[in-house]
Write a protein that holds these residues in place. Structure first.
Motif, mmCIF file in Angstrom:
data_model
loop_
_atom_site.group_PDB
_atom_site.id
_atom_site.type_symbol
_atom_site.label_atom_id
_atom_site.label_comp_id
_atom_site.label_asym_id
_atom_site.label_seq_id
_atom_site.Cartn_x
_atom_site.Cartn_y
_atom_site.Cartn_z
ATOM 1 N N PHE A 111 0.815 -1.216 0.000
ATOM 2 C CA PHE A 111 0.000 0.000 0.000
ATOM 3 C C PHE A 111 0.853 1.273 0.000
ATOM 4 N N LEU A 144 -5.687 -3.492 -8.446
ATOM 5 C CA LEU A 144 -6.409 -2.385 -7.833
ATOM 6 C C LEU A 144 -7.731 -2.103 -8.529
ATOM 7 N N GLU A 172 -9.109 -0.524 -1.064
ATOM 8 C CA GLU A 172 -8.179 0.614 -1.149
ATOM 9 C C GLU A 172 -8.798 1.868 -0.548
#
Length: 312
Positions: free
Chosen positions: A186, A209, A218
């Motif tokens: 991350f 993602l 996320e």
């Protein structure tokens, strides 16, 4: 990486021992005789330092409303600190707190805190003097704007994790490993995002993602807020007002909205109700609900919500 969102009720921390003694005496004098305390410089610095340290546990770039919340909590816990002639009783504390946070960010920047160092002039390419050059500005909702790398990790090791992730994302039924690697990488991903890369290049580097589940994950990593449940909770909170607004709409558009809301009269299913309300809102705004759903399915991968809307 911070794991706590900004609290609904800000808790004023305990200050240094001598500061707490002075505040206790001041609160007693205020309750018995109504005398407000005029804090000496040492006491004021101790209070502002304590508040600043508590604030940065949640974020280093608070919003104006959050400064209000902190200052209000301070004078509520210690009423002797209320200010004469102030409408709110804490406007001076709020202004002082903003200056203190600015100085505190400078201290963090000098210590190498990536979250604030990335916005300094010396970190900009090509000697550009503008602090905002080619770097995404922090937003108030971003709890983890530019987190440091996990302990023991470097850009090289996390880049290796990214390359492993490229292979893992191609495997079926591998969501658990993908989520673990996405969590681990991350920080390096955020370091890329704040430099505002081209979407096509970023998608090539981080294809995982753009999966449905990772969009939500996320969002939660950045804000510490669950996306889907928060969205639906807010939608449910406004659904009554939206239904009244739809009922007051007349003409051809009003009839179209009534047709879209027909499924809500046949079932008590909350998902059907949510889908009909969103479709009706699209119609109310002169948008095509099917086009909106398709746009989300293609560009944002928000499939969980879209499937509900499509099946209603």
């Amino acid at each position: 990486m911070k794991s706590s969102a900004w609290p609904a009720v800000f808790t004023v921390p305990r200050f240094t021992y001598d500061a707490e003694l002075k505040l206790e005496q001041g609160n007693t004098a205020f309750k018995t005789r109504g005398i407000l305390l005029s804090p000496d410089p040492k006491l004021k610095i101790s209070i502002l330092d304590g508040l600043a340290e508590e604030i940065v546990k949640y974020k280093v770039y608070p919003s104006d409303a959050e400064y209000d919340q902190v200052a209000a909590a301070l004078v509520q816990k210690h009423p002797c600190l209320k200010e004469r002639g102030s409408v709110t009783g804490y406007s001076g504390w709020k202004a002082s707190l903003k200056y203190k946070l600015g100085n505190y960010r400078t201290k963090l920047r000098n210590l190498g805190c990536t979250e604030v160092a990335v916005n300094s002039v010396k970190h900009k390419p090509g000697g550009i003097s503008s602090p905002a050059y080619n770097v995404k500005k922090p937003r108030k909702a971003e709890v983890n704007y530019c987190p440091p790398h996990p302990q023991g990790e470097t850009e090289e090791t996390l880049e290796a994790v990214r390359k492993i992730l490229l292979n893992e994302v191609k495997k079926k039924n591998n969501e658990k490993n993908v989520r673990m690697l996405m969590d681990k990488s991350f920080s390096i991903r955020r370091h890329e995002v704040i430099k505002e890369p081209l979407i096509a290049d970023f998608k090539t580097r981080w294809p995982a993602l753009f999966r449905t589940e990772e969009v939500c994950a996320e969002f939660e990593r950045i804000t510490t807020i669950p996306l889907v449940s928060t969205f639906f909770a807010k939608l449910d909170g406004y659904s009554g007002k939206l239904m009244k607004m739809f009922a007051n709409r007349g003409g051809v558009l009003g009839q179209r909205i009534k047709n879209l809301l027909v499924p809500t009269t046949r079932t008590d299913d909350i998902e059907v109700r949510r889908a009909c309300i969103i479709k009706s809102l699209c119609a109310y705004l002169n948008e095509d609900p099917s086009s909106l759903v398709w746009e989300y399915m293609v560009s944002m991968c928000f499939l969980k919500c879209c499937c509900i809307f499509k099946d209603a």
